[in-house]
Structure formats: C-alpha cells, structure tokens
Write an enzyme that holds these catalytic residues in place. Structure first.
Site, short mmCIF file in Angstrom:
data_model
loop_
_atom_site.label_atom_id
_atom_site.label_comp_id
_atom_site.label_asym_id
_atom_site.label_seq_id
_atom_site.Cartn_x
_atom_site.Cartn_y
_atom_site.Cartn_z
N ASN A 12 3.15 116.85 -6.50
CA ASN A 12 1.79 117.34 -6.77
C ASN A 12 0.89 116.12 -6.88
OD1 ASN A 12 -0.56 118.39 -7.82
ND2 ASN A 12 0.34 118.95 -9.81
N LYS A 14 -2.25 116.07 -7.29
CA LYS A 14 -3.42 116.29 -8.16
C LYS A 14 -4.69 115.81 -7.43
CE LYS A 14 -0.29 116.04 -12.04
NZ LYS A 14 -0.04 115.77 -13.44
N HIS A 99 -0.94 125.43 -13.19
CA HIS A 99 -0.64 124.10 -13.73
C HIS A 99 -1.37 123.93 -15.07
CE1 HIS A 99 -0.40 119.79 -14.22
NE2 HIS A 99 0.61 119.80 -13.37
N GLU A 101 -2.96 121.58 -16.24
CA GLU A 101 -4.30 120.97 -16.14
C GLU A 101 -5.34 122.02 -15.77
OE1 GLU A 101 -3.04 117.83 -13.51
OE2 GLU A 101 -1.88 116.99 -15.18
N GLU A 169 6.99 122.58 -17.10
CA GLU A 169 6.37 121.28 -17.32
C GLU A 169 5.87 121.21 -18.77
OE1 GLU A 169 5.07 119.47 -13.29
OE2 GLU A 169 3.37 120.57 -14.11
N GLY A 175 2.55 112.86 -17.26
CA GLY A 175 1.80 111.61 -17.14
C GLY A 175 1.94 110.68 -18.33
N SER A 214 6.93 113.45 -15.94
CA SER A 214 7.45 112.07 -15.94
C SER A 214 8.80 111.94 -15.23
CB SER A 214 7.52 111.53 -17.37
OG SER A 214 6.22 111.48 -17.93
P1 13P Z 1 3.86 113.34 -13.81
O1 13P Z 1 5.09 113.33 -12.93
O2 13P Z 1 2.84 112.34 -13.41
O3 13P Z 1 4.23 113.32 -15.26
O4 13P Z 1 3.15 114.78 -13.55
C1 13P Z 1 3.88 115.94 -13.62
C2 13P Z 1 3.06 117.06 -13.11
O5 13P Z 1 2.11 117.48 -13.76
C3 13P Z 1 3.40 117.63 -11.80
O6 13P Z 1 2.74 118.83 -11.58
#
Ligand code: 13P
Length: 256
Positions: A12, A14, A99, A101, A169, A175, A214
C-alpha cells in the site's frame, strides 16, 4: 499460514509516488516472475494517479495492481472520488477499503466500509477490508472485541474467499516500527479465523487474513510463518522494489 490458502504479499503506497516511482513497479513486476508466483500472489496499490500506467507496466507479470479506496456508488456527483468500476476500467484487480487512515482522516465507519466492499464486488474487484485496534483499545484489553465488531460491521454477507481479503492492521503498529508479539498476532488471527469460519463456514476457513503494521524484510519470515497469517499488507517497505521483493522472497523458504 493456512493450509491450502495461497498467501498474498500486498503493498500500500498510500499518498506516495509520482511517475518517477514507476521504475520501482517495473522492477517489482520483473522480480515476481518465477516459480514462487505459483505459490504466492503479489499486489501493489499505488496512488490512483499511477494506476493505469502501473497496470500496463505489470501486464505481462504475475504482479497485480490495485487501488487504496473507492466510493460506494458507481458514478455521480461526488467530486474527487473514484468508483470501483473506474478502478476495474484501469485493469485494477483489488481495492483496499477501511484502512485505519481513512477511518480516521475521513471518519469512515463500518457501514460505509461494508458498502464500499459491496461496490468492489459489483465491479468484480477483490476487496481488502482493513480492521485493527488502536493503542488505547489494546491497553484496555478490548482488542478482540474491536476485531469482532469491525468484522461484523465491515464485511458484507456476500463475502467469499475469492472476493475478500481481511487485513489485520493494529493502528499503533502502522508506520511506527512496532509490531505485536508473535503470540499476540497468533491470538488475533486465530480469533478472526474462528469468527469468519462461524459466519461464512467453508469460505471463512479459506478467506485470506493478512497482517499489516511495520512489516519489513527483517521480520517478514517470522511474521509470515504464524498460523492464519496469509500474507502481508505493507506500507513503507513496499515503496522500494528491493524491500518489497525481499518480503515476498521470505516465502521461498516458507513454501519449500
Ligand atoms: P507500514 O508498513 O508502513 O507500517 O504501514 C502499514 C499499512 O498501513 C499498510 O496498509
């Protein structure tokens, strides 16, 4: 891993990536060619601005290309939104919905996410439905209750193992470089498997449940070996072909 379930390694991007990043997609598309692709699926979800070019670049590769969100309607007066049909029209095969976010930034709730997943099915896309607890929910011991409620609310009744992928997640692991312990992931995935199997019977037993938060080249092998972890949803480490391919390559040993 789950017996007889083909894992999926998904990236992803983003809100990252411009045309200059297409070289990474080209390298990924080349890198996943080979015998491992019979046993493991791979997917990159770039920003929608790159979707059409990315699908063309990956056309002769097992690498699939998807999107990060869709509107719940097919078309209409919804400025700035993109429908599942438009993603399919660009040869996208998957769409991420729910997601964390988007749940936070755009106040998306379970009912909306369920409607988005239904619109993905209508366009013949595979919906990757994200769920996960926040740090305070984990600290107060509510993780499994949150997962139960999000699965019940976000996953449509028409979900099958073919049209749906669940991505667990934990919000606090995204992140941050932090991951839950192997035991915690095992517990969460076993719980989600039981919930899905009880609601969707055989389909729920085969539905893929990805872990995200992560995932890096250095921890991929350990995380992907956990029971009921059927792949990864990778953020930061999916931006570079080398890292993405190294995580994908963790399955060389796991599927040997
Ligand atoms: P990271 O791998 O950067 O922690 O992000 C995970 C994520 O949100 C994938 O959708």
């Amino acid at each position: 891993m789950t017996p007889e379930v083909k894992p999926l390694v998904a990236g992803n991007w983003k809100m990252n990536g411009t045309r200059a990043s297409l070289d990474q997609i080209k390298a990924m598309a080349e890198g996943v060619k080979g015998d491992l692709s019979d046993k493991v699926e791979s997917l990159i979800c770039p920003p929608v601005s790159l979707l059409y070019v990315a699908t063309a670049l990956a056309d002769d590769s097992p690498l699939k290309i998807g999107a990060q969100d869709c509107h719940q309607k097919v078309s209409g007066a919804h400025t700035g939104d993109v429908s599942a049909e438009m993603i399919a029209d660009c040869f996208g095969t998957h769409v991420i919905v729910g997601h964390s976010e988007r749940r936070t930034d755009h106040k998306e709730d379970d009912a909306l996410i369920r409607a988005k997943a239904e619109s993905a099915y209508a366009a013949n896309l595979i919906a990757i439905i994200c769920i996960g607890e926040t740090e305070s929910e984990r600290k107060s011991g509510r993780t499994l209750d949150v997962l139960k409620a999000q699965l019940a609310g976000s996953v449509p009744d028409t979900a099958t193992a073919a049209n749906t992928v669940i991505a667990y997640e934990p919000v606090w692991a995204i992140g941050t470089g932090l991951t839950p312990t192997v035991e915690d992931i095992e517990e969460a995935h076993a719980f989600m498997r039981a919930e899905l199997a009880s609601r969707f019977s055989g389909e729920g037993s085969k539905m893929r449940i990805l872990y995200g938060g992560s995932v890096k080249p250095g921890n991929a092998r350990e995380l992907m070996a956990i029971a009921n972890v059927d792949g990864a949803l990778i953020g930061g480490a999916s931006l570079k072909a080398q890292d993405f391919l190294s995580i994908y390559g963790a399955y060389e040993e796991l599927t040997a």
